[in-house]
Design a protein around this motif. Structure first.
Motif, mmCIF file in Angstrom:
data_model
loop_
_atom_site.group_PDB
_atom_site.id
_atom_site.type_symbol
_atom_site.label_atom_id
_atom_site.label_comp_id
_atom_site.label_asym_id
_atom_site.label_seq_id
_atom_site.Cartn_x
_atom_site.Cartn_y
_atom_site.Cartn_z
ATOM 1 N N ALA A 83 8.790 -89.628 4.576
ATOM 2 C CA ALA A 83 8.715 -89.373 6.020
ATOM 3 C C ALA A 83 7.266 -89.154 6.424
ATOM 4 C CB ALA A 83 9.568 -88.164 6.406
ATOM 5 N N LEU A 84 6.939 -89.628 7.631
ATOM 6 C CA LEU A 84 5.616 -89.430 8.217
ATOM 7 C C LEU A 84 5.793 -88.827 9.599
ATOM 8 C CD1 LEU A 84 2.495 -89.908 8.393
ATOM 9 C CD2 LEU A 84 3.050 -92.181 9.330
ATOM 10 N N VAL A 85 5.118 -87.704 9.855
ATOM 11 C CA VAL A 85 5.153 -87.059 11.166
ATOM 12 C C VAL A 85 3.746 -87.120 11.752
ATOM 13 C CG1 VAL A 85 5.685 -84.954 12.462
ATOM 14 C CG2 VAL A 85 6.971 -85.490 10.378
ATOM 15 N N LEU A 86 3.603 -87.736 12.920
ATOM 16 C CA LEU A 86 2.316 -87.825 13.604
ATOM 17 C C LEU A 86 2.252 -86.767 14.704
ATOM 18 C CD1 LEU A 86 1.932 -91.699 13.955
ATOM 19 C CD2 LEU A 86 0.820 -90.190 12.281
ATOM 20 N N VAL A 87 1.172 -85.989 14.723
ATOM 21 C CA VAL A 87 1.002 -84.907 15.695
ATOM 22 C C VAL A 87 -0.403 -85.003 16.287
ATOM 23 C CG1 VAL A 87 2.636 -83.352 14.556
ATOM 24 C CG2 VAL A 87 0.236 -83.328 13.886
ATOM 25 N N PRO A 88 -0.650 -84.415 17.469
ATOM 26 C CA PRO A 88 -1.955 -84.588 18.121
ATOM 27 C C PRO A 88 -3.093 -83.766 17.538
ATOM 28 C CG PRO A 88 -0.476 -83.314 19.510
ATOM 29 C CD PRO A 88 0.335 -83.804 18.367
ATOM 30 N N THR A 89 -2.828 -82.596 16.946
ATOM 31 C CA THR A 89 -3.908 -81.718 16.522
ATOM 32 C C THR A 89 -3.692 -81.185 15.117
ATOM 33 O OG1 THR A 89 -2.858 -79.694 17.357
ATOM 34 C CG2 THR A 89 -4.229 -80.944 18.914
ATOM 35 N N ARG A 90 -4.790 -80.720 14.535
ATOM 36 C CA ARG A 90 -4.714 -80.156 13.185
ATOM 37 C C ARG A 90 -3.891 -78.871 13.162
ATOM 38 N NH1 ARG A 90 -11.065 -79.151 12.368
ATOM 39 N NH2 ARG A 90 -11.109 -81.059 13.562
ATOM 40 N N GLU A 91 -3.987 -78.066 14.266
ATOM 41 C CA GLU A 91 -3.211 -76.833 14.304
ATOM 42 C C GLU A 91 -1.716 -77.120 14.276
ATOM 43 O OE1 GLU A 91 -7.198 -75.850 15.370
ATOM 44 O OE2 GLU A 91 -5.873 -77.344 16.270
ATOM 45 N N LEU A 92 -1.290 -78.115 15.057
ATOM 46 C CA LEU A 92 0.125 -78.469 15.057
ATOM 47 C C LEU A 92 0.527 -79.075 13.718
ATOM 48 C CD1 LEU A 92 2.724 -78.519 16.611
ATOM 49 C CD2 LEU A 92 2.073 -80.709 17.613
ATOM 50 N N LEU A 112 2.519 -82.440 2.870
ATOM 51 C CA LEU A 112 1.048 -82.419 2.905
ATOM 52 C C LEU A 112 0.554 -82.587 4.344
ATOM 53 C CD1 LEU A 112 -1.709 -82.541 1.354
ATOM 54 C CD2 LEU A 112 -1.437 -85.041 1.417
ATOM 55 N N PRO A 113 -0.291 -81.654 4.836
ATOM 56 C CA PRO A 113 -0.944 -81.865 6.131
ATOM 57 C C PRO A 113 -2.182 -82.737 5.949
ATOM 58 C CG PRO A 113 -1.525 -79.700 5.287
ATOM 59 C CD PRO A 113 -0.599 -80.327 4.271
ATOM 60 N N VAL A 114 -2.360 -83.711 6.818
ATOM 61 C CA VAL A 114 -3.490 -84.644 6.733
ATOM 62 C C VAL A 114 -4.164 -84.679 8.099
ATOM 63 C CG1 VAL A 114 -4.135 -87.061 6.447
ATOM 64 C CG2 VAL A 114 -2.457 -86.048 4.908
ATOM 65 N N TYR A 115 -5.395 -84.169 8.162
ATOM 66 C CA TYR A 115 -6.101 -84.119 9.444
ATOM 67 C C TYR A 115 -7.595 -84.134 9.198
ATOM 68 C CZ TYR A 115 -5.959 -79.211 7.987
ATOM 69 O OH TYR A 115 -6.046 -78.049 7.271
ATOM 70 N N GLY A 116 -8.352 -84.417 10.255
ATOM 71 C CA GLY A 116 -9.802 -84.410 10.156
ATOM 72 C C GLY A 116 -10.340 -83.002 10.043
ATOM 73 N N GLY A 117 -11.585 -82.888 9.563
ATOM 74 C CA GLY A 117 -12.186 -81.584 9.382
ATOM 75 C C GLY A 117 -11.917 -80.986 8.021
ATOM 76 N N GLN A 118 -11.101 -81.661 7.211
ATOM 77 C CA GLN A 118 -10.804 -81.225 5.846
ATOM 78 C C GLN A 118 -11.320 -82.300 4.895
ATOM 79 O OE1 GLN A 118 -6.711 -81.477 4.237
ATOM 80 N NE2 GLN A 118 -6.805 -79.252 4.015
ATOM 81 N N PRO A 119 -11.869 -81.928 3.746
ATOM 82 C CA PRO A 119 -12.381 -82.952 2.812
ATOM 83 C C PRO A 119 -11.318 -83.997 2.490
ATOM 84 C CG PRO A 119 -13.037 -80.764 2.097
ATOM 85 C CD PRO A 119 -12.097 -80.561 3.245
ATOM 86 N N ILE A 120 -11.652 -85.259 2.716
ATOM 87 C CA ILE A 120 -10.662 -86.314 2.521
ATOM 88 C C ILE A 120 -10.348 -86.510 1.037
ATOM 89 C CG2 ILE A 120 -12.304 -88.245 2.346
ATOM 90 C CD1 ILE A 120 -10.309 -89.815 4.152
ATOM 91 N N GLY A 121 -11.306 -86.146 0.168
ATOM 92 C CA GLY A 121 -11.057 -86.288 -1.265
ATOM 93 C C GLY A 121 -9.892 -85.441 -1.735
ATOM 94 N N ARG A 122 -9.765 -84.235 -1.183
ATOM 95 C CA ARG A 122 -8.652 -83.361 -1.549
ATOM 96 C C ARG A 122 -7.324 -83.961 -1.109
ATOM 97 N NH1 ARG A 122 -9.177 -77.816 1.259
ATOM 98 N NH2 ARG A 122 -11.250 -78.028 0.310
ATOM 99 N N GLN A 123 -7.322 -84.579 0.079
ATOM 100 C CA GLN A 123 -6.097 -85.213 0.572
ATOM 101 C C GLN A 123 -5.729 -86.419 -0.287
ATOM 102 O OE1 GLN A 123 -6.991 -86.094 4.654
ATOM 103 N NE2 GLN A 123 -7.090 -83.938 5.276
#
Length: 567
Positions: A83-92, A112-123
């Motif tokens: 499943a993939l859930v798309l949301v507008p913000t990192r907080e959500l 897994l939360p995937v958003y900008g502002g977090q190291p992409i390597g960890r994701q």
């Protein structure tokens, strides 16, 4: 999820959910499904596409999270998410991720939360190990798809949560690109608080025979007070910080979100309010995730009572103790106003929504009232005399609380008895009240905020003269309009040499700016489109970046002149 007492029928046990999920809901204290959960969960478990409209705070997360968990395969050894859930913000994204984890703990769900502002390597490392549910912002999801680190081959369900917000923030093209990668036969779900035409268009294009659910706001009795008291105050721009401080002093809120237009405005207002003695925290896109988490932690812990935020940064926040929201500037769209007001008044709690209106924004407020059907009462800013009276009321209330705690007063009896030998007891009491009152802070040094009377719109043709739309001075009228209104505080107006004649639309300008610069849709201010040119307000700090970016790109297939507006 409500305060309704449990009944033998009508609970979650009547929904098609596996025992592990029912046990998790019981452990979390959920007793009755909300209307959106009751209507959405059965068709989603059946695998139907769904288009759902419900106001913020109605339980939409559980409405799609529980079916996602219900439909997870028993064997989940693969790396690709189901499943993939798309949301507008990192907080959500973090909030949805936490909810899925809590509901699916007994199932061993990997989320897994995937958003900008977090190291992409960890994701990337987490995706390589394998996950069941990915909760992502559109930009970062598209980034992973481009790197081939996120596979949608095994996807059973894709959910667009707060779809209208993602469109407002300029994610339309990203969403289209992601949906093109979703495999045929995958269940598609779209939730939105509002249903503008662009959402309807997308639903027709991407959903197959969807179940449509619309949860209306509960009607209230004529004699019942509204859950959210909505007020507006017409204030000159220069007096807005003082007016806000005075209103906060008068309202004494438990926790408040103040919505600002730009990052610079957030920082400036936070500094001003802290200088007035408030405990304010800033929240905007220019802050690191660690700084944002720290600000939210202080608000939730009660060590701060004010969150000064841009619209984008505050999206998706769910703060239980929130009592007030403040629009420091009038929102540019009715949908934004609806979302902001939806932050308070949840789960039967009362709340207050305050809007500060500059005289030139009065018509915008009227438009919002017509579009939403809300009643927003225009009130007067408390005067210095009003604030003195309010401080006296607070002093009296504080003393009344202390008088009720008689055991704690005995140690001061000897002081009163000693003074009573020299002075009248009433004089002693008056002196004590004066000390308590002055300890709350003086207001005698404050200046009055001028009252503004908003003029009604003049009749067409009466006050315009020959320079109006119908006269012969068309160019003169246009120049007069451009000169008559200065950009908003902290904003720079840009001239773009393409207008209605080039079929330019506001969404074209927003998409070009957000796609070529670091700005989001909520950072962009007023947009005016004339026949041959357009005017766009952007934050002062980003003006040069936007000019450079637009000069090196095309809008509507052409490369127009872009510069600071000289008028």
């Amino acid at each position: 999820m409500t305060d309704t007492a449990p009944e033998t029928t009508g609970g979650f046990t009547e929904l098609p959910l596996r025992p592990e999920l029912l046990a998790a809901l019981t452990r979390l204290g959920y007793e009755e499904p909300t209307p959106i959960q009751r209507e959405a969960i059965p068709p989603l478990v059946e695998g139907r596409d769904l288009l759902g409209q419900a106001a913020t705070g109605t339980g939409k997360t559980a409405a799609f999270a529980l079916p996602i968990l219900q439909r997870l395969p028993e064997e989940r050894d693969g790396r690709a998410p189901a499943a993939l859930v798309l949301v507008p913000t990192r907080e959500l994204a973090m909030q949805v991720c936490e909810a899925v984890h809590r509901y699916g703990r007994d199932l061993g769900v990997r989320v897994l939360p995937v958003y900008g502002g977090q190291p992409i390597g960890r994701q990337i490392h987490s995706l390589e190990r394998g996950v069941d549910v990915v909760v992502a912002t559109p930009g970062r999801a598209l980034d992973h798809l481009g790197r081939s680190t996120l596979s949608l081959e095994g996807l059973h369900m894709v959910v667009l949560d707060e779809a209208d917000e993602m469109f407002d923030m300029g994610f339309a093209e990203d969403i289209d690109a992601i949906m093109e990668e979703v495999p045929e036969g995958c269940q598609r779900v779209l939730f939105s608080a509002t249903m503008p035409p662009r959402i309807e268009t997308m639903a027709r294009r991407t959903l197959t025979d969807p179940v449509r659910i619309q949860i209306a706001r509960p009607a209230r009795e004529m004699d019942q007070a509204p859950l959210v008291r909505q007020s507006a105050y017409v204030v000159p721009r220069a007096h807005k910080p003082a007016a806000l401080g005075r209103l906060l002093d008068a309202e004494a809120p438990t926790a408040t979100i103040v919505f600002c237009r730009t990052r610079e405005e957030v920082d400036q207002l936070t500094e001003v309010l802290n200088a007035r003695g408030h405990r304010a925290e800033a929240l905007h896109g220019g802050m690191s995730q660690e700084q944002r988490d720290r600000a939210m932690g202080r608000l939730r812990a009660g060590t701060a009572d004010l969150l000064i935020a841009t619209d984008v940064a505050a999206r998706g926040l769910d703060i239980e103790q929130l009592t007030h929201v403040v629009n420091y500037t009038v929102p540019s769209a009715p949908e934004s106003y609806v979302h902001r007001v939806g932050r308070v008044g949840r789960a039967g709690r009362e709340g207050v929504a305050i809007t500060l209106v500059e005289p030139r924004e009065h018509r915008m407020l009227k438009s919002i009232q017509r579009a939403t059907g809300y009643t927003v009462n225009v009130e007067k800013i408390p005067t210095v005399a009003d604030m003195r009276a309010r401080r006296l009321e607070l002093t009296a209330a504080s003393l009344r609380e202390n008088l009720l705690e008689e055991d704690d007063l005995d140690r001061f009896r000897v002081v009163v008895e000693t003074l009573a030998d020299e002075f009248d007891v009433m004089e002693v009491a008056l002196a004590a009240v004066k000390l308590a009152h002055e300890a709350s802070g003086p207001v005698d040094d404050e200046e009055e905020i001028p009252e503004v009377r908003v003029a009604e719109r003049p009749e067409r043709g009466g006050a315009r003269g020959r320079g109006g739309r119908d006269g012969g001075g068309r160019e003169g009228g246009r120049r007069e309009r451009r000169q008559g209104r200065a950009p908003a505080q902290g904003m720079t107006r840009l001239f773009i040499g393409a207008g209605r004649g080039a079929r330019m639309r506001p969404q074209d300008l927003v998409g070009a700016i957000t796609g070529e610069s670091r700005l989001s849709g909520r950072d962009i201010g007023s947009i005016e489109i004339a026949d041959r040119f357009s005017l766009v307000e952007v934050p002062d700090s980003a003006a040069d970046e936007v000019i450079s970016a637009l000069r090196n790109s095309t809008i509507k297939g052409r490369r127009p002149v872009v510069r600071r507006d000289a008028h």
